[in-house]
Design an enzyme around this catalytic site. Structure first.
Site, mmCIF file in Angstrom:
data_model
loop_
_atom_site.group_PDB
_atom_site.id
_atom_site.type_symbol
_atom_site.label_atom_id
_atom_site.label_comp_id
_atom_site.label_asym_id
_atom_site.label_seq_id
_atom_site.Cartn_x
_atom_site.Cartn_y
_atom_site.Cartn_z
ATOM 1 N N ASP A 238 0.841 -1.207 0.000
ATOM 2 C CA ASP A 238 0.000 0.000 0.000
ATOM 3 C C ASP A 238 0.876 1.257 0.000
ATOM 4 O O ASP A 238 0.359 2.372 -0.060
ATOM 5 C CB ASP A 238 -1.028 -0.017 1.136
ATOM 6 C CG ASP A 238 -0.407 -0.102 2.518
ATOM 7 O OD1 ASP A 238 0.829 -0.182 2.626
ATOM 8 O OD2 ASP A 238 -1.177 -0.082 3.504
ATOM 9 N N SER A 239 2.213 1.058 0.006
ATOM 10 C CA SER A 239 3.128 2.176 -0.267
ATOM 11 C C SER A 239 2.843 2.771 -1.634
ATOM 12 O O SER A 239 3.286 3.878 -1.938
ATOM 13 C CB SER A 239 4.589 1.702 -0.204
ATOM 14 O OG SER A 239 4.774 0.543 -1.004
ATOM 15 N N ASP B 223 -1.095 -6.070 -0.106
ATOM 16 C CA ASP B 223 -1.395 -5.490 1.204
ATOM 17 C C ASP B 223 -2.894 -5.358 1.411
ATOM 18 O O ASP B 223 -3.621 -4.948 0.499
ATOM 19 C CB ASP B 223 -0.769 -4.088 1.302
ATOM 20 C CG ASP B 223 0.530 -4.083 2.069
ATOM 21 O OD1 ASP B 223 0.752 -4.998 2.887
ATOM 22 O OD2 ASP B 223 1.323 -3.148 1.861
ATOM 23 N N LYS C 285 -0.921 -9.452 2.899
ATOM 24 C CA LYS C 285 -0.105 -9.008 4.037
ATOM 25 C C LYS C 285 -0.957 -8.076 4.898
ATOM 26 O O LYS C 285 -1.667 -7.228 4.361
ATOM 27 C CB LYS C 285 1.164 -8.294 3.575
ATOM 28 C CG LYS C 285 2.004 -7.741 4.748
ATOM 29 C CD LYS C 285 3.386 -7.300 4.311
ATOM 30 C CE LYS C 285 3.435 -5.952 3.658
ATOM 31 N NZ LYS C 285 2.936 -4.830 4.472
ATOM 32 N N GLU D 163 -1.099 -5.610 8.441
ATOM 33 C CA GLU D 163 -0.372 -4.907 9.490
ATOM 34 C C GLU D 163 -1.028 -5.161 10.844
ATOM 35 O O GLU D 163 -2.247 -5.033 10.978
ATOM 36 C CB GLU D 163 -0.381 -3.389 9.226
ATOM 37 C CG GLU D 163 0.469 -2.972 8.061
ATOM 38 C CD GLU D 163 0.598 -1.453 7.920
ATOM 39 O OE1 GLU D 163 0.245 -0.713 8.865
ATOM 40 O OE2 GLU D 163 1.057 -1.019 6.850
ATOM 41 N N GLU E 205 9.254 -3.964 10.311
ATOM 42 C CA GLU E 205 9.596 -2.630 9.782
ATOM 43 C C GLU E 205 10.076 -1.726 10.913
ATOM 44 O O GLU E 205 9.391 -1.557 11.931
ATOM 45 C CB GLU E 205 8.366 -2.017 9.089
ATOM 46 C CG GLU E 205 8.651 -0.614 8.562
ATOM 47 C CD GLU E 205 7.713 -0.145 7.471
ATOM 48 O OE1 GLU E 205 6.804 -0.903 7.070
ATOM 49 O OE2 GLU E 205 7.889 1.006 7.007
HETATM 50 O O1 KIV Z 1 3.578 -1.071 1.596
HETATM 51 C C1 KIV Z 1 4.745 -1.500 1.539
HETATM 52 O O2 KIV Z 1 5.483 -1.276 0.578
HETATM 53 C C2 KIV Z 1 5.227 -2.289 2.663
HETATM 54 C C3 KIV Z 1 6.701 -2.562 2.722
HETATM 55 C C4 KIV Z 1 7.424 -1.319 2.999
HETATM 56 C C5 KIV Z 1 7.007 -3.620 3.684
HETATM 57 O O3 KIV Z 1 4.477 -2.662 3.508
#
Ligand code: KIV
Length: 252
Positions: free
Chosen positions: A44-45, A83, A111, A113, A180
């Site tokens: 989600d970056s 994510d 993934k 969080e 992280e």
């Molecule tokens: O969103 C992302 O790119 C991430 C990585 C930085 C681990 O969660």
């Protein structure tokens, strides 16, 4: 054929470290597909490095589905992990519904969080047969609440919480845990204790693998570079060089 996410635990037993990067679109996924990466993360970056938001909190399920579909079209050999964006796991039923949508879009795993507070959601997803990867330490979806990106695990209470969260995710059966901005001695201790691999980002070099945002590795987001990321190319400079050359050639 893509290796299953469950094979990451075997890699750890064999002492093989995992190398992973983010990808957000088809050409990047296709370029990275044959590079020996263990998975491509549709992180989600993308909210920051692709969509221009100040942080990841505004990324929606629609954004994640759109970019997951593009990456999945380019990744024939490499597992795709997507994510779960902010707000998508607030209840186990909602989390499962959203994880299923990312699976349908082409994700091999999701993934998520958070630690023990989101365990019911993770357990529901895993029970449905959808592989999941954990994410502990600095949680970018909490950046507004926490007022910035801070290293986690420097005091005893935080270190104990991180270790207990990691043990809970490991026992639940996640394929790996991203750590992280975790204080390196704590990241090392967690890596020694859990049986799934840990994948570090800004957490020292003793995790069982490493992940970076692709843009930080190749110098494609020159406006912000995290201290822990060593750029190995300067793609933004190369884009500017080519465009200036083109403009000069057309307008001469
Ligand atoms: O969103 C992302 O790119 C991430 C990585 C930085 C681990 O969660």
């Amino acid at each position: 054929m893509k290796p299953p996410i469950s094979s990451f635990r075997k890699s750890k037993l064999e002492g093989r470290r995992l190398a992973t990067l983010t990808a957000y679109d088809y050409p990047t996924a296709r370029l990275l597909d044959d590079c020996g990466l263990d998975f491509l993360l549709v992180g989600d970056s993308l909210g920051m490095v692709v969509l221009g938001h100040p942080d990841t909190t505004q990324v929606t399920m629609a954004d994640m589905i759109h970019h997951t579909k593009a990456v999945a079209r380019g990744a024939a050999l490499t597992p795709v992990v997507s994510d779960m964006p902010a707000g998508s796991c607030e209840a186990p039923d909602l989390a499962l519904e959203n994880a299923r949508q990312l699976r349908q879009a082409g994700a091999d795993a999701v993934k998520i969080e958070g630690g023990r507070e989101i365990l019911p959601a993770i357990e529901r997803i895993l029970a449905d047969g959808i592989p999941a990867i954990g994410h502990l330490g600095m949680l970018p979806q909490q950046v507004v609440v926490e007022g910035g990106y801070h290293i986690k695990g420097r005091n005893d209470a935080e270190a104990e919480r991180l270790q207990a969260d990691a043990a809970a995710l490991d026992n639940a059966g996640v394929g790996a845990i991203v750590l992280e901005l975790v204080h390196p001695p704590i990241a090392e201790a967690i890596s020694r204790t859990v049986s799934c691999p840990t994948i570090g980002i800004g957490s020292g070099d003793t995790c069982d693998g490493n992940i970076l945002v692709l843009h930080d590795l190749i110098g494609l987001f020159p406006w912000f570079r995290p201290k822990f990321a060593t750029p190995r190319a300067d793609v933004s400079a190369e884009i500017l060089r080519a465009v200036h050359e083109y403009v000069a050639a057309v307008t001469r």
